[in-house]
Design a protein around this motif. Structure first.
Motif, PDB file in Angstrom:
ATOM      1  N   LEU A  17       0.854  -1.177   0.000  1.00 29.30           N
ATOM      2  CA  LEU A  17       0.000   0.000   0.000  1.00 29.30           C
ATOM      3  C   LEU A  17       0.898   1.238   0.000  1.00 29.30           C
ATOM      4  O   LEU A  17       1.819   1.339   0.820  1.00 29.30           O
ATOM      5  N   PHE A  18       0.638   2.137  -0.928  1.00 27.15           N
ATOM      6  CA  PHE A  18       1.281   3.446  -0.960  1.00 27.15           C
ATOM      7  C   PHE A  18       0.185   4.467  -0.749  1.00 27.15           C
ATOM      8  O   PHE A  18      -0.834   4.433  -1.445  1.00 27.15           O
ATOM      9  N   ARG A  19       0.403   5.394   0.195  1.00 27.27           N
ATOM     10  CA  ARG A  19      -0.600   6.444   0.378  1.00 27.27           C
ATOM     11  C   ARG A  19       0.069   7.728   0.858  1.00 27.27           C
ATOM     12  O   ARG A  19       1.072   7.689   1.575  1.00 27.27           O
ATOM     13  N   GLY A  20      -0.491   8.823   0.403  1.00 31.37           N
ATOM     14  CA  GLY A  20      -0.006  10.133   0.804  1.00 31.37           C
ATOM     15  C   GLY A  20       0.870  10.780  -0.246  1.00 31.37           C
ATOM     16  O   GLY A  20       1.097  10.238  -1.331  1.00 31.37           O
ATOM     17  N   HIS A  21       1.343  11.942   0.104  1.00 31.53           N
ATOM     18  CA  HIS A  21       2.217  12.724  -0.759  1.00 31.53           C
ATOM     19  C   HIS A  21       3.436  13.151   0.049  1.00 31.53           C
ATOM     20  O   HIS A  21       3.327  13.428   1.244  1.00 31.53           O
ATOM     21  N   ASP A  30       7.226  18.089  -7.204  1.00 30.49           N
ATOM     22  CA  ASP A  30       7.702  17.196  -6.146  1.00 30.49           C
ATOM     23  C   ASP A  30       8.381  15.963  -6.751  1.00 30.49           C
ATOM     24  O   ASP A  30       7.727  15.005  -7.154  1.00 30.49           O
ATOM     25  N   ILE A  31       9.715  15.997  -6.793  1.00 29.30           N
ATOM     26  CA  ILE A  31      10.462  14.897  -7.401  1.00 29.30           C
ATOM     27  C   ILE A  31      10.345  13.607  -6.599  1.00 29.30           C
ATOM     28  O   ILE A  31      10.433  12.514  -7.159  1.00 29.30           O
ATOM     29  N   LEU A  32      10.124  13.710  -5.288  1.00 30.42           N
ATOM     30  CA  LEU A  32       9.974  12.496  -4.489  1.00 30.42           C
ATOM     31  C   LEU A  32       8.665  11.785  -4.800  1.00 30.42           C
ATOM     32  O   LEU A  32       8.636  10.564  -4.943  1.00 30.42           O
ATOM     33  N   CYS A  33       7.586  12.543  -4.914  1.00 28.50           N
ATOM     34  CA  CYS A  33       6.305  11.929  -5.292  1.00 28.50           C
ATOM     35  C   CYS A  33       6.417  11.283  -6.668  1.00 28.50           C
ATOM     36  O   CYS A  33       5.940  10.173  -6.882  1.00 28.50           O
ATOM     37  N   ALA A  34       7.073  11.979  -7.580  1.00 27.25           N
ATOM     38  CA  ALA A  34       7.227  11.441  -8.929  1.00 27.25           C
ATOM     39  C   ALA A  34       8.049  10.155  -8.922  1.00 27.25           C
ATOM     40  O   ALA A  34       7.696   9.180  -9.578  1.00 27.25           O
ATOM     41  N   ALA A  35       9.130  10.148  -8.167  1.00 27.02           N
ATOM     42  CA  ALA A  35       9.998   8.961  -8.118  1.00 27.02           C
ATOM     43  C   ALA A  35       9.282   7.767  -7.491  1.00 27.02           C
ATOM     44  O   ALA A  35       9.319   6.656  -8.025  1.00 27.02           O
ATOM     45  N   VAL A  36       8.618   8.003  -6.384  1.00 22.15           N
ATOM     46  CA  VAL A  36       7.912   6.914  -5.701  1.00 22.15           C
ATOM     47  C   VAL A  36       6.751   6.415  -6.551  1.00 22.15           C
ATOM     48  O   VAL A  36       6.528   5.195  -6.657  1.00 22.15           O
ATOM     49  N   SER A  37       6.023   7.313  -7.174  1.00 28.07           N
ATOM     50  CA  SER A  37       4.920   6.911  -8.053  1.00 28.07           C
ATOM     51  C   SER A  37       5.426   6.067  -9.214  1.00 28.07           C
ATOM     52  O   SER A  37       4.810   5.059  -9.566  1.00 28.07           O
ATOM     53  N   LEU A  85      11.505  -2.995  -5.999  1.00 27.47           N
ATOM     54  CA  LEU A  85      10.694  -1.875  -5.513  1.00 27.47           C
ATOM     55  C   LEU A  85      11.194  -1.399  -4.153  1.00 27.47           C
ATOM     56  O   LEU A  85      11.407  -0.211  -3.929  1.00 27.47           O
ATOM     57  N   LEU A  86      11.403  -2.341  -3.258  1.00 24.15           N
ATOM     58  CA  LEU A  86      11.832  -1.989  -1.907  1.00 24.15           C
ATOM     59  C   LEU A  86      13.228  -1.379  -1.889  1.00 24.15           C
ATOM     60  O   LEU A  86      13.497  -0.455  -1.120  1.00 24.15           O
ATOM     61  N   LEU A  87      14.107  -1.878  -2.729  1.00 22.32           N
ATOM     62  CA  LEU A  87      15.437  -1.287  -2.841  1.00 22.32           C
ATOM     63  C   LEU A  87      15.335   0.180  -3.260  1.00 22.32           C
ATOM     64  O   LEU A  87      15.990   1.058  -2.684  1.00 22.32           O
ATOM     65  N   GLY A  88      14.497   0.455  -4.245  1.00 22.67           N
ATOM     66  CA  GLY A  88      14.300   1.828  -4.687  1.00 22.67           C
ATOM     67  C   GLY A  88      13.736   2.716  -3.596  1.00 22.67           C
ATOM     68  O   GLY A  88      14.204   3.839  -3.385  1.00 22.67           O
ATOM     69  N   ILE A  89      12.735   2.228  -2.880  1.00 21.08           N
ATOM     70  CA  ILE A  89      12.123   2.995  -1.791  1.00 21.08           C
ATOM     71  C   ILE A  89      13.147   3.264  -0.695  1.00 21.08           C
ATOM     72  O   ILE A  89      13.267   4.383  -0.182  1.00 21.08           O
ATOM     73  N   GLN A  90      13.896   2.240  -0.316  1.00 18.18           N
ATOM     74  CA  GLN A  90      14.898   2.401   0.738  1.00 18.18           C
ATOM     75  C   GLN A  90      16.000   3.377   0.319  1.00 18.18           C
ATOM     76  O   GLN A  90      16.491   4.155   1.140  1.00 18.18           O
ATOM     77  N   ILE A 101       9.154   9.889   3.577  1.00 18.36           N
ATOM     78  CA  ILE A 101       8.683   8.553   3.208  1.00 18.36           C
ATOM     79  C   ILE A 101       8.985   7.569   4.327  1.00 18.36           C
ATOM     80  O   ILE A 101      10.090   7.556   4.873  1.00 18.36           O
ATOM     81  N   THR A 102       7.969   6.797   4.707  1.00 14.72           N
ATOM     82  CA  THR A 102       8.172   5.745   5.699  1.00 14.72           C
ATOM     83  C   THR A 102       7.888   4.400   5.041  1.00 14.72           C
ATOM     84  O   THR A 102       7.079   4.299   4.114  1.00 14.72           O
ATOM     85  N   LEU A 103       8.573   3.386   5.523  1.00 13.10           N
ATOM     86  CA  LEU A 103       8.408   2.026   5.020  1.00 13.10           C
ATOM     87  C   LEU A 103       8.168   1.117   6.210  1.00 13.10           C
ATOM     88  O   LEU A 103       8.983   1.064   7.135  1.00 13.10           O
TER      89      LEU A 103
END
Length: 108
Positions: A17-21, A30-37, A85-90, A101-103
């Motif tokens: 689940l991904f939620r929020g901005h 927002d480059i972080l929102c774009a990257a995570v999306s 996916l998780l590697l990218g998020i981390q 961003i929290t995981l």
């Protein structure tokens, strides 16, 4: 803040689940929102295109919400895509901080 939750049962992925901005910059900048999306949507699209795994998916039209739940045990390919996916998020989290961003992993 973007909240990412990953569900697992023992060593099997059960969904995410991904939620929020992120709130790093204004909407549209927002480059972080774009990257995570991009990571989240590419993972969902890749699982659909390159595996035979079954899932249910829900996303909001205005962004900020994507839920993907696997209805059966997943293949090695899906596990690899999830690990990527998780590697990218981390990596994003390490670079920009936990205030954006929290995981969280939940055992289900």
């Amino acid at each position: 803040m973007i909240e990412v939750t990953v569900w697992k049962a023992k060593d099997q992925y059960r969904g995410f689940l991904f939620r929020g901005h992120a709130g790093y910059r204004e909407e549209g900048e927002d480059i972080l929102c774009a990257a995570v999306s991009a990571l989240a949507l590419n993972t969902a699209n890749s699982i659909e295109a390159f595996t035979d795994d079954y899932f249910e998916q829900e996303l909001s039209e205005d962004g900020g919400y994507l839920r993907m739940s696997f209805t059966r045990d997943v293949s090695e390919a899906t596990s690899l895509l999830m690990n990527s996916l998780l590697l990218g998020i981390q990596n994003i989290q390490a670079e920009y901080g936990m205030e954006y961003i929290t995981l969280t992993f939940e055992e289900v």
